[in-house]
Scaffold this motif. Structure first.
Motif, PDB file in Angstrom:
ATOM      1  N   SER A 187      17.683  11.758   4.626  1.00  0.00           N
ATOM      2  CA  SER A 187      17.082  12.237   3.159  1.00  0.00           C
ATOM      3  C   SER A 187      16.572  14.257   3.750  1.00  0.00           C
ATOM      4  CB  SER A 187      14.889  12.555   4.187  1.00  0.00           C
ATOM      5  OG  SER A 187      15.231  12.258   5.942  1.00  0.00           O
ATOM      6  N   PHE A 188      17.232  14.105   4.433  1.00  0.00           N
ATOM      7  CA  PHE A 188      17.524  15.617   5.039  1.00  0.00           C
ATOM      8  C   PHE A 188      18.788  16.096   4.194  1.00  0.00           C
ATOM      9  CE2 PHE A 188      14.729  15.021   8.458  1.00  0.00           C
ATOM     10  CZ  PHE A 188      13.480  16.430   8.648  1.00  0.00           C
ATOM     11  N   ALA A 189      19.409  15.044   4.510  1.00  0.00           N
ATOM     12  CA  ALA A 189      20.867  15.327   3.347  1.00  0.00           C
ATOM     13  C   ALA A 189      20.618  15.475   1.833  1.00  0.00           C
ATOM     14  CB  ALA A 189      21.861  14.330   3.585  1.00  0.00           C
ATOM     15  N   ILE A 190      19.705  14.405   1.418  1.00  0.00           N
ATOM     16  CA  ILE A 190      19.268  14.843  -0.031  1.00  0.00           C
ATOM     17  C   ILE A 190      18.662  16.558  -0.300  1.00  0.00           C
ATOM     18  CG2 ILE A 190      18.347  13.719  -1.555  1.00  0.00           C
ATOM     19  CD1 ILE A 190      18.264  10.705  -0.217  1.00  0.00           C
ATOM     20  N   LEU A 242       8.868  10.823   4.138  1.00  0.00           N
ATOM     21  CA  LEU A 242       7.902   9.740   4.059  1.00  0.00           C
ATOM     22  C   LEU A 242       8.721   8.629   3.169  1.00  0.00           C
ATOM     23  CD1 LEU A 242       4.670  11.703   3.599  1.00  0.00           C
ATOM     24  CD2 LEU A 242       5.596  10.230   5.145  1.00  0.00           C
ATOM     25  N   THR A 243       9.470   8.857   2.311  1.00  0.00           N
ATOM     26  CA  THR A 243       9.781   7.894   1.181  1.00  0.00           C
ATOM     27  C   THR A 243      11.150   7.179   2.557  1.00  0.00           C
ATOM     28  OG1 THR A 243       9.948   9.590  -0.723  1.00  0.00           O
ATOM     29  CG2 THR A 243      11.303   7.923  -0.705  1.00  0.00           C
ATOM     30  N   ALA A 244      11.785   8.032   3.394  1.00  0.00           N
ATOM     31  CA  ALA A 244      12.746   7.223   3.982  1.00  0.00           C
ATOM     32  C   ALA A 244      12.026   6.299   4.900  1.00  0.00           C
ATOM     33  CB  ALA A 244      13.425   8.193   4.772  1.00  0.00           C
ATOM     34  N   LEU A 245      11.318   6.385   5.419  1.00  0.00           N
ATOM     35  CA  LEU A 245      10.519   5.192   6.902  1.00  0.00           C
ATOM     36  C   LEU A 245       9.918   4.755   5.593  1.00  0.00           C
ATOM     37  CD1 LEU A 245       7.775   8.159   8.912  1.00  0.00           C
ATOM     38  CD2 LEU A 245      10.080   7.155   9.052  1.00  0.00           C
ATOM     39  N   VAL A 246       9.457   4.348   4.216  1.00  0.00           N
ATOM     40  CA  VAL A 246       9.216   3.274   3.599  1.00  0.00           C
ATOM     41  C   VAL A 246       9.719   2.773   3.002  1.00  0.00           C
ATOM     42  CG1 VAL A 246       7.531   3.014   1.138  1.00  0.00           C
ATOM     43  CG2 VAL A 246       6.567   4.122   2.598  1.00  0.00           C
ATOM     44  N   VAL A 247      10.770   3.223   2.887  1.00  0.00           N
ATOM     45  CA  VAL A 247      12.489   2.650   2.109  1.00  0.00           C
ATOM     46  C   VAL A 247      12.475   1.594   3.403  1.00  0.00           C
ATOM     47  CG1 VAL A 247      14.589   2.227   1.235  1.00  0.00           C
ATOM     48  CG2 VAL A 247      12.625   3.380  -0.023  1.00  0.00           C
ATOM     49  N   SER A 248      12.793   2.367   4.295  1.00  0.00           N
ATOM     50  CA  SER A 248      13.792   1.823   5.702  1.00  0.00           C
ATOM     51  C   SER A 248      12.855   0.875   6.011  1.00  0.00           C
ATOM     52  CB  SER A 248      14.029   2.436   6.677  1.00  0.00           C
ATOM     53  OG  SER A 248      12.685   3.620   7.167  1.00  0.00           O
ATOM     54  N   LEU A 279       0.659  -0.968   0.028  1.00  0.00           N
ATOM     55  CA  LEU A 279       0.219  -0.231   0.062  1.00  0.00           C
ATOM     56  C   LEU A 279       0.659   1.218   0.349  1.00  0.00           C
ATOM     57  CD1 LEU A 279      -2.326   1.851   0.063  1.00  0.00           C
ATOM     58  CD2 LEU A 279      -3.016   1.359   2.637  1.00  0.00           C
ATOM     59  N   THR A 280       2.138   1.443   0.946  1.00  0.00           N
ATOM     60  CA  THR A 280       2.903   2.715   0.850  1.00  0.00           C
ATOM     61  C   THR A 280       3.673   3.313   0.383  1.00  0.00           C
ATOM     62  OG1 THR A 280       4.448   0.819   2.570  1.00  0.00           O
ATOM     63  CG2 THR A 280       2.659   2.705   3.449  1.00  0.00           C
ATOM     64  N   ALA A 281       3.813   1.496   0.032  1.00  0.00           N
ATOM     65  CA  ALA A 281       5.173   2.121  -1.615  1.00  0.00           C
ATOM     66  C   ALA A 281       4.586   2.507  -3.018  1.00  0.00           C
ATOM     67  CB  ALA A 281       5.721   0.524  -1.685  1.00  0.00           C
ATOM     68  N   PRO A 282       3.904   1.998  -3.783  1.00  0.00           N
ATOM     69  CA  PRO A 282       3.550   2.758  -4.927  1.00  0.00           C
ATOM     70  C   PRO A 282       2.654   3.713  -4.108  1.00  0.00           C
ATOM     71  CG  PRO A 282       1.670   1.715  -3.961  1.00  0.00           C
ATOM     72  CD  PRO A 282       2.893   0.808  -3.125  1.00  0.00           C
ATOM     73  N   LEU A 283       1.900   4.069  -2.849  1.00  0.00           N
ATOM     74  CA  LEU A 283       1.308   5.888  -2.712  1.00  0.00           C
ATOM     75  C   LEU A 283       2.862   7.107  -2.852  1.00  0.00           C
ATOM     76  CD1 LEU A 283      -1.316   6.879  -1.848  1.00  0.00           C
ATOM     77  CD2 LEU A 283      -0.787   6.064   0.541  1.00  0.00           C
ATOM     78  N   ILE A 284       4.256   6.091  -1.939  1.00  0.00           N
ATOM     79  CA  ILE A 284       5.021   7.470  -2.120  1.00  0.00           C
ATOM     80  C   ILE A 284       5.435   7.705  -3.365  1.00  0.00           C
ATOM     81  CG2 ILE A 284       6.360   6.450  -1.660  1.00  0.00           C
ATOM     82  CD1 ILE A 284       5.370  10.006   0.160  1.00  0.00           C
ATOM     83  N   GLY A 285       5.300   6.139  -3.922  1.00  0.00           N
ATOM     84  CA  GLY A 285       6.469   6.459  -4.821  1.00  0.00           C
ATOM     85  C   GLY A 285       5.262   6.923  -6.552  1.00  0.00           C
ATOM     86  N   ILE A 286       4.272   7.801  -6.392  1.00  0.00           N
ATOM     87  CA  ILE A 286       3.482   8.055  -8.011  1.00  0.00           C
ATOM     88  C   ILE A 286       4.280   9.299  -7.806  1.00  0.00           C
ATOM     89  CG2 ILE A 286       1.938   8.816  -6.158  1.00  0.00           C
ATOM     90  CD1 ILE A 286       0.717   8.557  -9.317  1.00  0.00           C
ATOM     91  N   PHE A 287       4.019   9.916  -6.168  1.00  0.00           N
ATOM     92  CA  PHE A 287       5.124  11.077  -6.135  1.00  0.00           C
ATOM     93  C   PHE A 287       6.518  11.789  -6.660  1.00  0.00           C
ATOM     94  CE2 PHE A 287       1.344  11.582  -2.919  1.00  0.00           C
ATOM     95  CZ  PHE A 287       0.653  12.301  -3.331  1.00  0.00           C
ATOM     96  N   LEU A 288       6.959  10.165  -6.380  1.00  0.00           N
ATOM     97  CA  LEU A 288       8.944  10.441  -6.542  1.00  0.00           C
ATOM     98  C   LEU A 288       8.428  10.238  -7.826  1.00  0.00           C
ATOM     99  CD1 LEU A 288       9.648   7.805  -3.830  1.00  0.00           C
ATOM    100  CD2 LEU A 288      10.250  10.067  -3.812  1.00  0.00           C
ATOM    101  N   VAL A 289       7.846   9.699  -8.578  1.00  0.00           N
ATOM    102  CA  VAL A 289       8.496   9.497 -10.144  1.00  0.00           C
ATOM    103  C   VAL A 289       8.015  10.752 -11.206  1.00  0.00           C
ATOM    104  CG1 VAL A 289       7.221   7.958 -12.335  1.00  0.00           C
ATOM    105  CG2 VAL A 289       7.581   6.858 -10.068  1.00  0.00           C
ATOM    106  N   LEU A 332       9.066  16.876   3.499  1.00  0.00           N
ATOM    107  CA  LEU A 332       7.840  15.902   4.378  1.00  0.00           C
ATOM    108  C   LEU A 332       8.135  14.599   2.804  1.00  0.00           C
ATOM    109  CD1 LEU A 332       6.636  14.956   6.232  1.00  0.00           C
ATOM    110  CD2 LEU A 332       4.379  16.734   4.962  1.00  0.00           C
ATOM    111  N   ILE A 333       8.712  15.004   1.765  1.00  0.00           N
ATOM    112  CA  ILE A 333       7.803  13.459   0.594  1.00  0.00           C
ATOM    113  C   ILE A 333       8.954  12.482   0.823  1.00  0.00           C
ATOM    114  CG2 ILE A 333       8.210  13.359  -1.721  1.00  0.00           C
ATOM    115  CD1 ILE A 333       5.936  15.592  -2.606  1.00  0.00           C
ATOM    116  N   THR A 334      10.641  13.300   1.279  1.00  0.00           N
ATOM    117  CA  THR A 334      12.117  13.044   1.199  1.00  0.00           C
ATOM    118  C   THR A 334      11.775  11.726   2.268  1.00  0.00           C
ATOM    119  OG1 THR A 334      12.595  14.566   0.081  1.00  0.00           O
ATOM    120  CG2 THR A 334      14.360  12.913   0.628  1.00  0.00           C
TER     121      THR A 334
END
Length: 268
Positions: free
Chosen positions: A73-76, A180-186, A22-32, A176-178
């Motif tokens: 994510s903050f460093a990025i 959230l991505t870190a949370l999902v990936v980890s 659920l979470t991976a594509p939900l945040i992934g679409i904003f990354l793409v 915030l998006i970055t």
């Protein structure tokens, strides 16, 4: 097959997989849409460094990985602002640092290398209650934040300048998006593995963008595709004794291939 599905370890794996599905594509679409598809790979390598340190200092590895990913994510985002015309440099720099740290911690803790390897390739069948609580917590955070800030994320993804002019706190939203991505990936690396987690963020989205007629439908479709691949992948892996993470990703690639061929067929 029924024995496997009814077993406790498989049910924990299924629950964890469904949550990440659920979470991976939900945040992934904003990354793409923001052309940051490779950020998943970067954060997964940094997470592995945190996991390795966790084993080294004897703290919960997934929590250590999550902390590393959030800091990265903050460093990025800081580096993206420093190199506005070369934003992809931030991803390359942080990935290099993550790989270097992981290698260093591997060297310092040779005795636990086997344990860390399970995070590289995924070990969904070893999910315990603590892991599920962490995945569930991250899922709740991602769903709530995306639900509350859906319009803002939508505008930011398609036109960052317009979002800034309209008064949105663009820097905070990007961060915030970055994060959230870190949370999902980890939390996803124990399910599909650090080497494959980026696929779960991007491939369902890639398929949905070929089929959907609107942004909202692409989100729904990407989640559906992700869940189908996770559930079917786990069942196939359990029945035929295959690697679960690899099976899930190969199913996604197969679905993408079928979609591309089907679209090409319809176009001719």
């Amino acid at each position: 097959m029924l024995d496997i599905i009814q077993s406790d370890f498989f049910q924990r794996a299924l629950l964890g997989g469904i949550l990440i599905g659920l979470t991976a594509p939900l945040i992934g679409i904003f990354l793409v849409l923001r052309r940051l598809s490779m950020i998943g790979d970067t954060l997964s390598h940094v997470t592995i460094a945190g996991v390795a340190l966790g084993f080294l200092i004897e703290v919960y590895p997934l929590a250590a990985g999550l902390v590393f990913a959030v800091v990265a994510s903050f460093a990025i985002e800081k580096l993206r602002k420093a190199y506005k015309s070369y934003a992809e440099l931030s991803i390359a720099i942080i990935m290099s640092g993550g790989i270097a740290l992981a290698s260093l911690f591997f060297t310092l803790g040779m005795g636990y290398n086997t344990d860390v390897m399970s995070y590289l390739f995924g070990s969904i069948y070893t999910l315990d209650t603590m892991d599920l609580y962490m995945v569930g917590g991250v899922t709740l955070v991602v769903v709530v934040v995306v639900g509350l800030l859906f319009k803002e994320f939508f505008l930011l993804s398609f036109e960052e300048d317009a979002a800034s002019v309209s008064g949105l706190p663009v820097k905070m939203m990007n961060m915030l998006i970055t994060v959230l991505t870190a949370l999902v990936v980890s939390t996803a690396i124990k399910i599909v593995g650090a080497l494959l987690v980026s696929a779960l963020l991007t491939i369902p989205v890639a398929i949905s963008l070929l089929l959907a007629k609107s942004f909202r439908s692409s989100i729904v479709l990407s989640v559906i595709i992700s869940e189908i691949a996770v559930i079917m992948g786990l069942i196939l892996a359990g029945v035929f004794n295959l690697a679960p993470g690899a099976t899930i990703v190969l199913l996604l690639i197969a679905l993408l291939t079928v979609t591309l061929v089907g679209k090409k067929g319809l176009a001719t």
